[in-house]
Structures are given as C-alpha cells and as structure tokens.
Design an enzyme around this catalytic site. Structure first.
Site, PDB file in Angstrom:
ATOM      1  N   HIS A 410       1.042  -1.252   0.150  1.00  0.00           N
ATOM      2  CA  HIS A 410      -0.097  -0.036  -0.091  1.00  0.00           C
ATOM      3  C   HIS A 410       0.747   1.261   0.060  1.00  0.00           C
ATOM      4  O   HIS A 410       0.580   2.085  -0.759  1.00  0.00           O
ATOM      5  CB  HIS A 410      -0.931  -0.043   1.249  1.00  0.00           C
ATOM      6  CG  HIS A 410      -1.597   1.262   1.430  1.00  0.00           C
ATOM      7  ND1 HIS A 410      -3.261   1.242   0.842  1.00  0.00           N
ATOM      8  CD2 HIS A 410      -1.620   2.335   1.678  1.00  0.00           C
ATOM      9  CE1 HIS A 410      -3.594   2.221   0.860  1.00  0.00           C
ATOM     10  NE2 HIS A 410      -2.649   2.906   1.834  1.00  0.00           N
ATOM     11  N   GLU A 411       1.812   1.191   0.875  1.00  0.00           N
ATOM     12  CA  GLU A 411       2.844   2.333   1.032  1.00  0.00           C
ATOM     13  C   GLU A 411       3.471   2.848  -0.068  1.00  0.00           C
ATOM     14  O   GLU A 411       3.714   3.862  -0.707  1.00  0.00           O
ATOM     15  CB  GLU A 411       3.581   2.544   2.227  1.00  0.00           C
ATOM     16  CG  GLU A 411       2.677   2.305   3.781  1.00  0.00           C
ATOM     17  CD  GLU A 411       1.735   3.577   3.818  1.00  0.00           C
ATOM     18  OE1 GLU A 411       2.239   4.694   3.367  1.00  0.00           O
ATOM     19  OE2 GLU A 411       0.660   3.401   4.355  1.00  0.00           O
ATOM     20  N   HIS A 414       1.497   4.453  -2.954  1.00  0.00           N
ATOM     21  CA  HIS A 414       1.523   5.788  -2.854  1.00  0.00           C
ATOM     22  C   HIS A 414       2.675   6.439  -3.288  1.00  0.00           C
ATOM     23  O   HIS A 414       2.477   7.402  -3.910  1.00  0.00           O
ATOM     24  CB  HIS A 414       1.301   6.026  -1.179  1.00  0.00           C
ATOM     25  CG  HIS A 414       0.002   6.103  -0.704  1.00  0.00           C
ATOM     26  ND1 HIS A 414      -1.055   6.306  -1.476  1.00  0.00           N
ATOM     27  CD2 HIS A 414      -0.430   5.370   0.415  1.00  0.00           C
ATOM     28  CE1 HIS A 414      -2.360   5.952  -0.670  1.00  0.00           C
ATOM     29  NE2 HIS A 414      -1.752   5.616   0.432  1.00  0.00           N
ATOM     30  N   HIS A 420      -5.563   6.391  -2.711  1.00  0.00           N
ATOM     31  CA  HIS A 420      -6.467   5.576  -2.141  1.00  0.00           C
ATOM     32  C   HIS A 420      -7.570   5.120  -3.111  1.00  0.00           C
ATOM     33  O   HIS A 420      -8.352   5.810  -3.725  1.00  0.00           O
ATOM     34  CB  HIS A 420      -7.177   5.936  -0.791  1.00  0.00           C
ATOM     35  CG  HIS A 420      -6.489   6.309   0.451  1.00  0.00           C
ATOM     36  ND1 HIS A 420      -6.392   7.351   1.227  1.00  0.00           N
ATOM     37  CD2 HIS A 420      -5.493   5.280   0.726  1.00  0.00           C
ATOM     38  CE1 HIS A 420      -5.392   6.942   2.069  1.00  0.00           C
ATOM     39  NE2 HIS A 420      -4.793   5.541   1.981  1.00  0.00           N
ATOM     40  N   CYS A 421      -7.761   3.765  -3.203  1.00  0.00           N
ATOM     41  CA  CYS A 421      -8.816   3.126  -4.222  1.00  0.00           C
ATOM     42  C   CYS A 421     -10.121   3.108  -3.639  1.00  0.00           C
ATOM     43  O   CYS A 421     -10.578   2.839  -2.632  1.00  0.00           O
ATOM     44  CB  CYS A 421      -8.254   2.012  -4.340  1.00  0.00           C
ATOM     45  SG  CYS A 421      -9.513   1.150  -5.811  1.00  0.00           S
ATOM     46  N   CYS A 426      -9.437  -3.514  -3.127  1.00  0.00           N
ATOM     47  CA  CYS A 426      -8.009  -3.413  -3.429  1.00  0.00           C
ATOM     48  C   CYS A 426      -7.139  -2.968  -2.355  1.00  0.00           C
ATOM     49  O   CYS A 426      -7.712  -2.546  -1.162  1.00  0.00           O
ATOM     50  CB  CYS A 426      -8.233  -2.169  -4.392  1.00  0.00           C
ATOM     51  SG  CYS A 426      -6.537  -1.754  -4.947  1.00  0.00           S
ATOM     52  N   CYS A 445      -6.774  -3.886  -7.578  1.00  0.00           N
ATOM     53  CA  CYS A 445      -7.721  -4.066  -8.567  1.00  0.00           C
ATOM     54  C   CYS A 445      -7.243  -3.864  -9.908  1.00  0.00           C
ATOM     55  O   CYS A 445      -6.131  -3.304 -10.194  1.00  0.00           O
ATOM     56  CB  CYS A 445      -8.932  -3.185  -8.136  1.00  0.00           C
ATOM     57  SG  CYS A 445      -8.719  -1.407  -8.255  1.00  0.00           S
ATOM     58  N   CYS A 448      -6.108  -0.050 -10.312  1.00  0.00           N
ATOM     59  CA  CYS A 448      -4.873   0.363  -9.826  1.00  0.00           C
ATOM     60  C   CYS A 448      -3.711  -0.451 -10.456  1.00  0.00           C
ATOM     61  O   CYS A 448      -2.757  -0.221 -10.418  1.00  0.00           O
ATOM     62  CB  CYS A 448      -4.784   0.193  -8.212  1.00  0.00           C
ATOM     63  SG  CYS A 448      -6.144   1.381  -7.377  1.00  0.00           S
TER      64      CYS A 448
END
Length: 513
Positions: A410-411, A414, A420-421, A426, A445, A448
């Site tokens: 996640h990080e 970014h 953010h989705c 996701c 997803c 993304c």
C-alpha cells in the site's frame, strides 16, 4: 581400545625403504583401527560434511519429538457429545470468556460471516417448511422472495464452510426482511417443533436492522468502471488496446457485474476510511497525467526496505542515490500528530520515502502483557534515536507477515502515485483500523493494476507467477543459508496466505486461457 602406532620404530624405518614401502604400509593397515571403530571412539571426527549435516538434522528432529511428547502428556482432551444446537460450541466459547480471553475484532468479524450463513440457512428452512406444511403465504408476492432464497447457491467454498460474505448477505437482506414479516413464515415458525431450526434464528431475524446497520456496498456502474480503467482519451484507449489480449481479459473483469475476482467495496461502519475521510477518486487518466507523481528512471529504479525505528527525516539522510524510494519498517507504534491516535504507515509521494509499523499487527498488542511498550516517556532531542535501541521484536507469525505485506504494498503504491482506491476491493483502499485493514485483499484491483503497470512496465502474468512462486517457494531450490533457516524454523510462515494463493491461481487461469 584404539592403539596409535609410534612415530619412530620399525614401521617408520621400514616405510623409509623404497621398494618395500607399499608392502609395509599394507601391513600397517592391519594394525590401524578401522573407520567404523574410530567413529565409535570419536563420533563426528570422521564424518563427511553431508553426514554431519544429516546427523545435526536428526538431532534437531529428536529434540522436536521430545518436546512434542512433553506437550502431549500435559494436553487435556475433552470430548463433547450432543445433538445439533445443543450448545457444544457455546460451552467452549463461554469457557474462553470466563477465563478472561475475550474475542478481538478479527474474531468477531469472522463470526459475522457465520451469522449471515446461519440466517440464510434458517430462512431457507422456514420457506421449505411452509411449503411442506401447506401453509399459505400471508402476502402472495413473497413467493418470488421465497424462490430467491431457495435458489441461493450453497455449493461455494465459503458457504460450505458455514460463511457468507457481507456483500452477498446484503443482496438478500430485503428479501429476508419481507419473508420474516410474512404471516405464513411466522405460522411456520410457530410449528418449529415439527422440523429442526436453529435456536438463534429468531433472535437474528428480529434484529435484521442491526445486522445490516451502517453497512453499505459501493457499487459503481459498468460504464463508470470501464471509463476509470480505460479512459475516454483517444491516446489512452490506444495504449489499452495495445496490451496483450490475455491481460485485457483480466483487466476487463473490473466492470463485469458478476466477477468473482474483483468485488465491490463494502463499508461495515461509519468508522471505515471512505466514510470518515472523504476523498476524490483517481481514475487511470488522472494518474497518467499527474505531473507531480514520481516516475522511476534507469538511474533511480531500486526499492530499499530499511528496518529502523526512526522516521522520515532519517530515511531522507539514508536514501541511496540509485533509490527510486526507500521504505522504513519499525515495531514502534506511529502517529503523525497529537490529534491522531495512530497510523499503520505514512509515505511522502514527492520525496520517495515511506514508513510503516508492525506494532499493531502483533496479536498481543492490545493485551496488558505486550512487551513492546516504551519504558521511557520523556521527550528526547530530535536527533536522539536511542529509544529504538534493542527494541522488542515479536514472533513473525503468518498473520503478521500477511498484514505487513499488505501495508508495505500500500505505502509503496502511494510513492508510485496511486491514491486511495474507491473503485473495487483493493490493497490501495484506505484503512482506519485493523479490522478494515484485514478486509483488504493482498493485491491491486484492475484499475490500480493498470496504473502500476503503466508506471513500471511489466507483464501481468509474470507478476502473478512471481507472487505464486514467493508463496510456494520450493525448499529444494534454496541456497545453503535459507536451508539452515528452514531447519531452525525461520522459514517464512505463509499459512495465512492460503486465500490469497487461491485468488492468484484464479487470475492465472484467466491469463493463461
């Protein structure tokens, strides 16, 4: 007893004579102890490296077996016998609560899926009983709702395990409410002594509003998802058309209404991220044209993961020249400012830096016995990082590893410019608490995924093959160092990745058709 020949003497003198040396040494061999005799007197001295390694492994196995024997001797087993719905599992749950081990959020979340399954099963039993008992409908229109419930697919893996996903339950919730309000179903319930029905069904059916309370499925239309993925921009549409046909086949799952790979986002409460942090959405076109997002180059293409206790300023000083980004991992609980309670992670999109914490992923974090609490509370100078020296490191469980992989992905997403989705389930969804974080899938997803593919450039099938290979890492292909770690029980635990692995296999099935 083993005898050692003297250095001097007749055997040494005889050995010095040229022509007779071989014969003399042959005679000496008769006096020397055999290899098996030496092995008995000096175990381990004459073993080859392979034999020594096998002997060490054998001893480790013997130790493990002895520990298991001790554990089994102390283990008390109880066999509970009883008819269905007689309270066997309830007894065990009550024993756990009585002895001070309450259910955490994750455990309660697992019970949610079981409750949904029990409600649907109970309604199906009532609909079936009404028909077999020849009880007329109070409202004839409920025949359609009854047919809908009886057509519920009970063959899926989750339902077979007694679990129903939230978004599935919410689809059936209006029909369940209408049926429970019907006089015919109520009459069937009054005659429940004539058929078997779970005792808790009435309680849950009387509280259907609570079961669906504050829950919301974010379901975008097919056209909106298609535009978010492909765009209406002619240039970007051409880029999409140039992708491999099998890749487009997978990505197109984003806007298939009945896709089993990519599902809508379900908000479980007002405390979930999307409800409490309203943000604009980011489609592929907005990502592609963002002038501020970081782009990897041939000179800056490496991703560094740095175990530290310090924060972003420290990372900036340590960032190598060839680094596209550097990510710090820590067991210190993080919060960016006094008004926040905590964050799982934080990233700087412009500086190419991020940091995330393992702390709240430890199953003992919320217990009074948690070993990682800071002993010193006084404020330290900004350059003093001594508080992190010798900091507590928990046992790396498979659940902790899974949670950490999600947050790290996640990080880093970014840092590549992904927001953010809000399109589909996701790993880039925002997370406000651990329960919500656990609901996120491990990967991206389609929308993304296309963003990341555009930023880095990779074949999707190779990405999923690499993920599968990481989860299935073959021990025979490991180097010596990893084999030693495996023997000592340090091989990465991946039991919690089972569901992720099944999902990757489904994606590969689509890609390899």
């Amino acid at each position: 007893m083993c005898r050692r020949p003297r250095r001097g003497g007749r055997w040494a003198a005889a050995a010095a004579r040229g022509g007779r040396s071989l014969a003399v040494f042959a005679k000496m061999a008769d006096f020397l102890p055999s290899r098996s005799a030496l092995s008995g007197c000096f175990p381990g001295c004459l073993l080859t490296s392979t034999e020594a390694e096998q002997q060490r492994k054998s001893k480790e196995i013997d130790k493990c077996l002895n520990r298991e024997k001790t554990y089994v001797k102390r283990l008390v087993k109880i066999l509970l016998l009883g008819a269905g719905e007689s309270g066997k599992s309830t007894f065990l749950k009550q024993m756990r609560i009585i002895h001070g081990q309450d259910w955490d959020r994750t455990a309660r979340e697992e019970f949610r899926a079981t409750i949904y399954s029990n409600v649907i099963k109970g309604v199906r039993v009532l609909v079936d009983a009404r028909e077999k008992l020849h009880i007329p409908w109070g409202n004839p229109d409920n025949q359609n709702n009854g047919d809908k419930m009886m057509a519920f697919d009970t063959r899926s893996t989750m339902v077979a395990q007694g679990m129903v996903e939230t978004q599935v339950f919410l689809q059936y919730l209006p029909a369940i409410k209408s049926l429970w309000a019907d006089n015919g179903i109520q009459h069937a319930y009054d005659r429940r002594r004539e058929f078997q029905l779970g005792e808790s069904v009435k309680y849950f059916l009387d509280n259907l509003d609570k079961l669906g309370e504050s829950m919301k499925v974010i379901k975008h239309s097919e056209q909106i998802l298609k535009t978010a993925l492909i765009s209406k921009n002619t240039q970007l549409v051409k880029l999409y058309e140039n992708l491999e046909s099998r890749e487009k086949c997978l990505l197109n799952e984003a806007f298939q209404p009945d896709s089993v790979l990519f599902r809508p986002i379900t908000l479980h409460s007002e405390s979930d991220w999307i409800s409490s942090h309203p943000e604009p959405t980011q489609d592929f076109e907005q990502f592609y044209n963002d002038p501020y997002r970081s782009r990897p180059t041939s000179q800056k293409s490496a991703i560094y993961v740095q175990p530290i206790g310090d924060l972003l300023k420290y990372l900036k000083k340590k960032k190598p020249e060839d680094a596209f980004c550097i990510v710090g991992i820590t067991m210190i609980d993080l919060y960016p400012r006094e008004s926040w309670n905590f964050v799982f992670g934080q990233a700087s999109l412009t500086e190419g830096m991020g940091i995330f914490s393992f702390a709240r992923y430890d199953s003992d974090f919320y217990s009074a016995s948690y070993k990682g609490r800071l002993k010193r509370v006084k404020k330290l100078p900004s350059a003093d990082y001594s508080v992190f020296d010798g900091y507590y490191t928990p046992v790396i469980s498979s659940l902790l590893l899974l949670r950490s992989c999600k947050t790290l992905t996640h990080e880093i997403g970014h840092i590549f410019g992904l927001h953010h989705c809000q399109w589909l389930q996701c790993v880039m969804q925002g997370s406000n608490h651990l329960e919500e974080s656990d609901r996120r899938p491990l990967d991206l997803c389609p929308i993304c995924l296309r963003k990341l593919q555009s930023a880095i450039g990779f074949h999707i099938v190779e990405r999923y093959q690499a993920l599968l290979g990481w989860m299935d890492e073959d021990r025979s292909g490991m180097d010596a160092e990893l084999r030693n770690e495996a023997t000592m029980g340090l091989l990465k635990p991946v039991e919690a990745f089972k569901e992720c692995r099944e999902w990757v296999l489904k994606c590969l099935d689509v890609l390899q058709k």
